[in-house]
Design an enzyme around this catalytic site. Structure first.
Site, mmCIF file in Angstrom:
data_model
loop_
_atom_site.group_PDB
_atom_site.id
_atom_site.type_symbol
_atom_site.label_atom_id
_atom_site.label_comp_id
_atom_site.label_asym_id
_atom_site.label_seq_id
_atom_site.Cartn_x
_atom_site.Cartn_y
_atom_site.Cartn_z
ATOM 1 N N ARG A 45 0.826 -1.212 0.000
ATOM 2 C CA ARG A 45 0.000 0.000 0.000
ATOM 3 C C ARG A 45 0.862 1.266 0.000
ATOM 4 O O ARG A 45 0.568 2.221 -0.724
ATOM 5 C CB ARG A 45 -0.937 -0.017 1.207
ATOM 6 C CG ARG A 45 -2.032 -1.065 1.025
ATOM 7 C CD ARG A 45 -2.922 -1.155 2.230
ATOM 8 N NE ARG A 45 -2.238 -1.830 3.319
ATOM 9 C CZ ARG A 45 -2.846 -2.629 4.195
ATOM 10 N NH1 ARG A 45 -4.133 -2.842 4.108
ATOM 11 N NH2 ARG A 45 -2.157 -3.203 5.159
ATOM 12 N N ARG A 54 8.098 -10.332 -3.190
ATOM 13 C CA ARG A 54 8.304 -11.788 -3.207
ATOM 14 C C ARG A 54 7.672 -12.392 -4.467
ATOM 15 O O ARG A 54 8.226 -13.242 -5.113
ATOM 16 C CB ARG A 54 7.708 -12.431 -1.952
ATOM 17 C CG ARG A 54 8.790 -12.903 -1.001
ATOM 18 C CD ARG A 54 8.219 -13.352 0.297
ATOM 19 N NE ARG A 54 7.373 -12.308 0.891
ATOM 20 C CZ ARG A 54 6.739 -12.428 2.036
ATOM 21 N NH1 ARG A 54 6.827 -13.552 2.719
ATOM 22 N NH2 ARG A 54 6.017 -11.459 2.530
ATOM 23 N N ILE A 94 12.318 4.308 3.973
ATOM 24 C CA ILE A 94 11.268 4.788 4.883
ATOM 25 C C ILE A 94 10.581 3.580 5.538
ATOM 26 O O ILE A 94 9.516 3.730 6.142
ATOM 27 C CB ILE A 94 10.219 5.668 4.161
ATOM 28 C CG1 ILE A 94 9.748 5.040 2.852
ATOM 29 C CG2 ILE A 94 10.764 7.050 3.870
ATOM 30 C CD1 ILE A 94 8.785 3.922 2.957
ATOM 31 N N ARG A 116 12.118 0.003 7.344
ATOM 32 C CA ARG A 116 12.757 -0.366 8.599
ATOM 33 C C ARG A 116 14.268 -0.448 8.368
ATOM 34 O O ARG A 116 14.713 -0.954 7.326
ATOM 35 C CB ARG A 116 12.259 -1.731 9.090
ATOM 36 C CG ARG A 116 10.858 -1.735 9.638
ATOM 37 C CD ARG A 116 10.765 -0.992 10.992
ATOM 38 N NE ARG A 116 9.439 -1.068 11.569
ATOM 39 C CZ ARG A 116 8.525 -0.094 11.495
ATOM 40 N NH1 ARG A 116 8.795 1.030 10.868
ATOM 41 N NH2 ARG A 116 7.351 -0.244 12.087
ATOM 42 N N ASP A 170 15.094 7.534 6.854
ATOM 43 C CA ASP A 170 14.175 7.854 7.949
ATOM 44 C C ASP A 170 14.314 6.834 9.073
ATOM 45 O O ASP A 170 13.889 7.079 10.191
ATOM 46 C CB ASP A 170 12.727 7.837 7.417
ATOM 47 C CG ASP A 170 11.711 8.271 8.464
ATOM 48 O OD1 ASP A 170 11.982 9.260 9.183
ATOM 49 O OD2 ASP A 170 10.637 7.639 8.560
ATOM 50 N N GLU A 225 17.553 2.269 16.292
ATOM 51 C CA GLU A 225 17.060 3.615 16.634
ATOM 52 C C GLU A 225 16.975 3.775 18.145
ATOM 53 O O GLU A 225 16.625 2.818 18.832
ATOM 54 C CB GLU A 225 15.672 3.822 16.012
ATOM 55 C CG GLU A 225 15.729 3.779 14.505
ATOM 56 C CD GLU A 225 14.356 3.802 13.845
ATOM 57 O OE1 GLU A 225 13.351 4.048 14.543
ATOM 58 O OE2 GLU A 225 14.298 3.565 12.644
ATOM 59 N N HIS A 242 12.991 9.061 11.938
ATOM 60 C CA HIS A 242 11.783 8.213 11.870
ATOM 61 C C HIS A 242 10.505 9.067 11.984
ATOM 62 O O HIS A 242 9.722 8.912 12.930
ATOM 63 C CB HIS A 242 11.819 7.130 12.969
ATOM 64 C CG HIS A 242 10.912 5.961 12.672
ATOM 65 N ND1 HIS A 242 11.206 4.674 13.049
ATOM 66 C CD2 HIS A 242 9.712 5.889 12.039
ATOM 67 C CE1 HIS A 242 10.217 3.868 12.668
ATOM 68 N NE2 HIS A 242 9.306 4.588 12.056
HETATM 69 C C1 8YV Z 1 5.661 5.311 13.616
HETATM 70 C C2 8YV Z 1 5.899 3.364 11.986
HETATM 71 O O1 8YV Z 1 6.962 5.719 13.790
HETATM 72 O O2 8YV Z 1 3.706 2.838 11.361
HETATM 73 C C3 8YV Z 1 4.842 2.430 11.546
HETATM 74 O O3 8YV Z 1 5.139 1.238 11.371
HETATM 75 O O4 8YV Z 1 7.025 3.035 12.071
HETATM 76 C C4 8YV Z 1 5.527 4.778 12.255
HETATM 77 O O5 8YV Z 1 4.362 5.181 11.715
HETATM 78 C C5 8YV Z 1 5.273 4.645 14.858
HETATM 79 O O6 8YV Z 1 4.607 3.463 14.758
HETATM 80 C C6 8YV Z 1 4.555 5.658 15.716
HETATM 81 O O7 8YV Z 1 4.122 5.148 16.880
#
Ligand code: 8YV
Length: 319
Positions: free
Chosen positions: A158, A179, A234, A236, A260, A265, A283
């Protein structure tokens, strides 16, 4: 007759007081971040707690789940669920929700922002102006053109699709690696990530985190992207071999990176902070008022649905 509210353990606060106020309408809330001794607080309430609010920033592993024998719902404030032992929870009959879709736009916007910032040296330009270097003998270096280039997207889900839509506005050619190839999109599919990186000018990481994608972007992929290539992440930090990326950026084998997310982290390798071909943000892809509010609302919708019907509304599919 007054019935007592169910007990919810909240690992981190919402950024909005009104969200916090909404939560206490339906639950007796244990605000764990306020507790001096988190373990003692959990131990004192372990049998009462039936719901939990967590996020990507507050790991929810089997050891915590095991401490809460009556836990029935975990509601995560975020779309990625690699910090939660989802399968373990589901096997114990615990429902787990996340916040899909509401953050797609902002995460995709930031991917494009990082791409433009890295290719066009926006952060470097900002530092240059602030340091009064404009007008001196120190000339500002040329950037790389963005429009019309070739973009590889790793993970055409998405968020990947929202990135593709934006990228199309820059007349860029798009190919992707998943995949499996999607049958519902017209973009070119590359089964080999190395081949995608060889072809692409820019590689954008938008896939899920966790074991299935760990260090997918390895030394070979970075080398294939090459000295003029730019990596955007953006998703992980775990998806990229961070050491290999730092080495490739330092040696010039990789042209640049806009990041990001990071492996550990909030730790960011010091070597990255010294590089002008890198743009670093903390992030923040979903961190706009509008999106964080929509995420908080969806967490609350899930928690309230659980309190009133016993069922969350955006469950993570069974793993
Ligand atoms: C947020 C994220 O940093 O949605 C995610 O997986 O990494 C980000 O949107 C985080 O979850 C905010 O709490």
């Amino acid at each position: 007759m007054t019935t007592s509210k169910p007990v919810l353990l909240q690992l981190l606060p919402f950024p909005f007081p009104e969200s916090q106020a909404r939560l206490i309408q339906s639950f007796k809330v244990i605000e764990l971040w306020k507790e001096a001794d988190a373990d003692a607080t959990i131990a004192a309430h372990q049998h009462e707690i039936v719901a939990l609010i967590t996020s990507a920033m507050t790991p929810t592993r089997a050891d915590l789940i095991d401490k809460l024998p009556n836990l029935r719902a975990i509601c995560s404030n975020g779309v990625g669920y690699d910090a939660i032992d989802v399968k373990y929870a589901q096997e114990k009959g615990i429902q787990v929700s996340n916040t899909p879709d509401v953050l797609n736009d902002c995460v995709a916007d930031l991917a494009l922002g990082l791409l433009l910032a890295t290719a066009r040296k926006l952060a470097l330009g900002d530092r240059y102006v602030r340091a009064n270097q404009w007008g001196t003998d120190l000339k500002f270096p040329l950037g790389a053109k963005v429009s019309g280039k070739k973009v590889g997207i790793i993970g055409l889900g998405r968020i990947g699709m929202a990135i593709a839509q934006r990228v199309a506005g820059f007349d860029m050619e798009i190919r992707y690696h998943n995949r499996n190839a999607r049958t519902d999109v017209g973009y070119g599919y590359e089964a080999s990530l190395v081949n995608l990186a060889k072809w692409a000018d820019f590689l954008i990481v938008a896939t899920v985190g966790g074991a299935s994608t760990r260090q997918l972007v390895n030394q070979e992929v970075l080398k294939a992207l090459g000295p003029n290539g730019i990596l955007i992440n953006i998703a992980r930090g775990s998806v990229v071999d961070e050491n290999a990326m730092v080495n490739a950026l330092v040696s010039g084998e990789l042209g640049g990176a806009g990041l990001d997310v990071y492996e550990s982290e909030p730790k960011v390798p010091d070597a990255l902070k010294t590089l002008d071909n890198v743009v670093l943000v903390p992030h923040i892809a979903s961190a706009t008022t509008e999106t964080r509010k929509a995420m908080a609302d969806l967490v609350l919708d899930n928690a309230e649905a659980f309190a009133s019907t016993g069922k969350i509304i955006t469950p993570i599919p069974a793993l």
